[in-house]
Design a protein around this motif. Sequence first.
Motif, PDB file in Angstrom:
ATOM      1  N   ILE A  61       0.813  -1.217   0.000  1.00  0.00           N
ATOM      2  CA  ILE A  61       0.000   0.000   0.000  1.00  0.00           C
ATOM      3  C   ILE A  61       0.849   1.271   0.000  1.00  0.00           C
ATOM      4  CG2 ILE A  61      -1.881  -1.179   1.193  1.00  0.00           C
ATOM      5  CD1 ILE A  61      -1.041   0.313   3.757  1.00  0.00           C
ATOM      6  N   ASP A  62       2.166   1.125   0.039  1.00  0.00           N
ATOM      7  CA  ASP A  62       3.085   2.256   0.223  1.00  0.00           C
ATOM      8  C   ASP A  62       2.923   3.361  -0.814  1.00  0.00           C
ATOM      9  OD1 ASP A  62       3.978  -0.154   1.482  1.00  0.00           O
ATOM     10  OD2 ASP A  62       5.935   0.743   1.810  1.00  0.00           O
ATOM     11  N   ARG A  63       2.823   3.012  -2.084  1.00  0.00           N
ATOM     12  CA  ARG A  63       2.836   4.013  -3.156  1.00  0.00           C
ATOM     13  C   ARG A  63       1.566   4.852  -3.200  1.00  0.00           C
ATOM     14  NH1 ARG A  63       1.123   4.212  -8.487  1.00  0.00           N
ATOM     15  NH2 ARG A  63       0.428   2.024  -8.402  1.00  0.00           N
ATOM     16  N   THR A  64       0.424   4.246  -2.927  1.00  0.00           N
ATOM     17  CA  THR A  64      -0.848   4.950  -3.152  1.00  0.00           C
ATOM     18  C   THR A  64      -1.647   5.217  -1.877  1.00  0.00           C
ATOM     19  OG1 THR A  64      -1.945   2.841  -3.663  1.00  0.00           O
ATOM     20  CG2 THR A  64      -1.065   4.111  -5.519  1.00  0.00           C
ATOM     21  N   THR A  65      -1.031   5.061  -0.716  1.00  0.00           N
ATOM     22  CA  THR A  65      -1.710   5.426   0.531  1.00  0.00           C
ATOM     23  C   THR A  65      -0.688   6.047   1.486  1.00  0.00           C
ATOM     24  OG1 THR A  65      -1.372   3.488   1.964  1.00  0.00           O
ATOM     25  CG2 THR A  65      -3.096   3.301   0.287  1.00  0.00           C
ATOM     26  N   ASN A  66      -1.169   6.456   2.638  1.00  0.00           N
ATOM     27  CA  ASN A  66      -0.280   6.999   3.675  1.00  0.00           C
ATOM     28  C   ASN A  66       0.215   5.907   4.623  1.00  0.00           C
ATOM     29  OD1 ASN A  66      -2.780   6.535   4.822  1.00  0.00           O
ATOM     30  ND2 ASN A  66      -2.650   8.270   6.239  1.00  0.00           N
ATOM     31  N   GLY A  67       0.000   4.656   4.254  1.00  0.00           N
ATOM     32  CA  GLY A  67       0.447   3.543   5.082  1.00  0.00           C
ATOM     33  C   GLY A  67       1.599   2.788   4.449  1.00  0.00           C
ATOM     34  N   LYS A  68       2.063   1.769   5.129  1.00  0.00           N
ATOM     35  CA  LYS A  68       3.147   0.929   4.624  1.00  0.00           C
ATOM     36  C   LYS A  68       2.833  -0.529   4.929  1.00  0.00           C
ATOM     37  CE  LYS A  68       6.884   4.343   5.048  1.00  0.00           C
ATOM     38  NZ  LYS A  68       7.042   4.452   3.577  1.00  0.00           N
ATOM     39  N   GLY A  69       3.203  -1.397   4.017  1.00  0.00           N
ATOM     40  CA  GLY A  69       3.003  -2.817   4.233  1.00  0.00           C
ATOM     41  C   GLY A  69       2.273  -3.481   3.081  1.00  0.00           C
ATOM     42  N   PHE A  70       2.143  -4.797   3.179  1.00  0.00           N
ATOM     43  CA  PHE A  70       1.474  -5.578   2.146  1.00  0.00           C
ATOM     44  C   PHE A  70      -0.043  -5.609   2.380  1.00  0.00           C
ATOM     45  CE2 PHE A  70       5.784  -7.195   1.934  1.00  0.00           C
ATOM     46  CZ  PHE A  70       5.985  -7.368   0.565  1.00  0.00           C
ATOM     47  N   VAL A  71      -0.787  -5.562   1.298  1.00  0.00           N
ATOM     48  CA  VAL A  71      -2.253  -5.655   1.384  1.00  0.00           C
ATOM     49  C   VAL A  71      -2.655  -6.909   2.142  1.00  0.00           C
ATOM     50  CG1 VAL A  71      -4.382  -5.910   0.042  1.00  0.00           C
ATOM     51  CG2 VAL A  71      -2.583  -4.377  -0.779  1.00  0.00           C
ATOM     52  N   LYS A  72      -1.974  -8.005   1.881  1.00  0.00           N
ATOM     53  CA  LYS A  72      -2.335  -9.297   2.478  1.00  0.00           C
ATOM     54  C   LYS A  72      -2.140  -9.332   3.996  1.00  0.00           C
ATOM     55  CE  LYS A  72       2.217 -11.404   1.775  1.00  0.00           C
ATOM     56  NZ  LYS A  72       2.968 -12.495   1.121  1.00  0.00           N
ATOM     57  N   ASP A  73      -1.444  -8.323   4.547  1.00  0.00           N
ATOM     58  CA  ASP A  73      -1.210  -8.285   5.995  1.00  0.00           C
ATOM     59  C   ASP A  73      -2.215  -7.418   6.743  1.00  0.00           C
ATOM     60  OD1 ASP A  73       0.981  -9.985   5.782  1.00  0.00           O
ATOM     61  OD2 ASP A  73       2.409  -8.337   5.519  1.00  0.00           O
ATOM     62  N   PHE A  74      -3.184  -6.845   6.038  1.00  0.00           N
ATOM     63  CA  PHE A  74      -4.220  -6.012   6.659  1.00  0.00           C
ATOM     64  C   PHE A  74      -5.600  -6.619   6.428  1.00  0.00           C
ATOM     65  CE2 PHE A  74      -0.823  -2.995   5.494  1.00  0.00           C
ATOM     66  CZ  PHE A  74      -0.594  -2.376   6.721  1.00  0.00           C
ATOM     67  N   THR A  75      -6.487  -6.452   7.395  1.00  0.00           N
ATOM     68  CA  THR A  75      -7.889  -6.798   7.174  1.00  0.00           C
ATOM     69  C   THR A  75      -8.510  -5.696   6.330  1.00  0.00           C
ATOM     70  OG1 THR A  75      -8.714  -5.609   9.114  1.00  0.00           O
ATOM     71  CG2 THR A  75      -7.998  -7.908   9.436  1.00  0.00           C
ATOM     72  N   VAL A  76      -9.682  -5.956   5.809  1.00  0.00           N
ATOM     73  CA  VAL A  76     -10.342  -4.943   4.982  1.00  0.00           C
ATOM     74  C   VAL A  76     -10.676  -3.701   5.811  1.00  0.00           C
ATOM     75  CG1 VAL A  76     -12.713  -5.808   5.300  1.00  0.00           C
ATOM     76  CG2 VAL A  76     -12.087  -4.580   3.192  1.00  0.00           C
ATOM     77  N   ASP A  77     -11.018  -3.882   7.075  1.00  0.00           N
ATOM     78  CA  ASP A  77     -11.309  -2.724   7.934  1.00  0.00           C
ATOM     79  C   ASP A  77     -10.057  -1.895   8.173  1.00  0.00           C
ATOM     80  OD1 ASP A  77     -13.997  -3.333   8.153  1.00  0.00           O
ATOM     81  OD2 ASP A  77     -13.755  -4.461  10.023  1.00  0.00           O
ATOM     82  N   GLU A  78      -8.927  -2.566   8.332  1.00  0.00           N
ATOM     83  CA  GLU A  78      -7.671  -1.847   8.512  1.00  0.00           C
ATOM     84  C   GLU A  78      -7.277  -1.111   7.233  1.00  0.00           C
ATOM     85  OE1 GLU A  78      -5.583  -4.772  11.849  1.00  0.00           O
ATOM     86  OE2 GLU A  78      -5.343  -5.195   9.702  1.00  0.00           O
ATOM     87  N   ILE A  79      -7.496  -1.753   6.109  1.00  0.00           N
ATOM     88  CA  ILE A  79      -7.210  -1.120   4.807  1.00  0.00           C
ATOM     89  C   ILE A  79      -8.003   0.176   4.657  1.00  0.00           C
ATOM     90  CG2 ILE A  79      -7.772  -1.360   2.340  1.00  0.00           C
ATOM     91  CD1 ILE A  79      -5.194  -2.698   2.830  1.00  0.00           C
ATOM     92  N   LYS A  80      -9.237   0.156   5.149  1.00  0.00           N
ATOM     93  CA  LYS A  80     -10.125   1.320   5.011  1.00  0.00           C
ATOM     94  C   LYS A  80      -9.668   2.519   5.854  1.00  0.00           C
ATOM     95  CE  LYS A  80     -13.351   0.073   2.108  1.00  0.00           C
ATOM     96  NZ  LYS A  80     -13.590   0.860   0.883  1.00  0.00           N
ATOM     97  N   ASP A  81      -8.767   2.286   6.790  1.00  0.00           N
ATOM     98  CA  ASP A  81      -8.272   3.381   7.619  1.00  0.00           C
ATOM     99  C   ASP A  81      -7.246   4.254   6.894  1.00  0.00           C
ATOM    100  OD1 ASP A  81      -9.830   2.798   9.831  1.00  0.00           O
ATOM    101  OD2 ASP A  81      -8.334   1.459  10.724  1.00  0.00           O
ATOM    102  N   PHE A  82      -6.712   3.752   5.784  1.00  0.00           N
ATOM    103  CA  PHE A  82      -5.658   4.488   5.096  1.00  0.00           C
ATOM    104  C   PHE A  82      -6.227   5.488   4.085  1.00  0.00           C
ATOM    105  CE2 PHE A  82      -3.552   0.440   6.284  1.00  0.00           C
ATOM    106  CZ  PHE A  82      -2.596   0.985   7.139  1.00  0.00           C
ATOM    107  N   ASP A  83      -5.490   6.561   3.894  1.00  0.00           N
ATOM    108  CA  ASP A  83      -5.816   7.622   2.942  1.00  0.00           C
ATOM    109  C   ASP A  83      -5.243   7.227   1.581  1.00  0.00           C
ATOM    110  OD1 ASP A  83      -5.761   9.887   1.334  1.00  0.00           O
ATOM    111  OD2 ASP A  83      -4.752  11.160   2.790  1.00  0.00           O
TER     112      ASP A  83
END
Length: 240
Positions: free
Chosen positions: A52-74
Motif C-alpha cells: 500500500i506504500d505508493r498509493t496510501t499513507n500507510g506501509k506494508g502488504f495488502v495481504k497483511d491487513f484486514t479490509v477494515d484496517e485497509i479502510k483506515d488508510f488515505d
Amino acid sequence: MIIYAHRGLSGCYPENTMIAFQKAYECGARALELDVQITKDEKIVVIHDEKIDRTTNGKGFVKDFTVDEIKDFDAGSWFDHLYKDEKIPTLEEVLQWLSNIEGRMLVNIELKNKEFSQRKFLRELINVIKKYDSPNHHIIFSSFIFENLIELRNLDKEVSLALLIEWNNNYSVKEIMRLSKIVNAKYVHTDIRFLQSDIVDMLCNLINVCVYTVNDNNIYEIAKSKGIFGIFTDFANKMI
C-alpha cells in the motif's frame, strides 16, 4: 475501438478509487480497468500494488491487513490533498456502484497475484461478481499469471478471459495463440511496444487485441490504424 479507463481516470484522479471510476464514467468512458488484491481476511480490494506504500499513507502488504484496517488508510493525498478522503474500495463497492449507473460498461478486472489461482479466492471472486450480475455490464478477467487464468477457466467455463502479455521479443504469434487457446481467452492484452512489431498486425486477424498503456494521441492513431480492438489509457477524457 474500445477505450478502457485504466485504473479509472487515473491521469486526473488517484488511481483505482471511486472518484477515478466515477469521473471516467462522467467523461463518457464505457470501459473500465481495475486491479484486485486479497486482504488478510480474504476480502477482495481494488488496488494495483501488492503493497500500500505508493498509493496510501500507510506501509506494508495488502495481504497483511484486514479490509477494515485497509479502510483506515488515505488513498488520495498521494495524488493531491484534495482527495484525502478517498479510500481503497472493495471490489463489491465498485460493482455496487456499477449496478446503479445507466448504460453498458465493459469492466476488465486484473488479478494481480498468484493467490488468485487458489479455488477459495476464485470462488469468492465469482460470488461477488454474480451478486451484482447485470446484463448491462460485461466482466473480463485478465492476468499476467497464467495459472490464474487456467484455474478461473476450470471453475467457470463461461467467464471471459484476457491473456496479458508483457514486452518480450521472444514471443511469437504462434506461442501467444497457443496460450490463448489453452484457456479459451477472447482477448489478448499486449504491451504498447508490440505496436512496433508485426506481431500485433498478425494477432489482430486472429483474436481481439488491446494495448496498454496508450497516453499519446499519435500512438492512439497508430493503434487505430492497425485494427486494435481496444486501448488502455490513463486519460480516457482525451481519447473519447
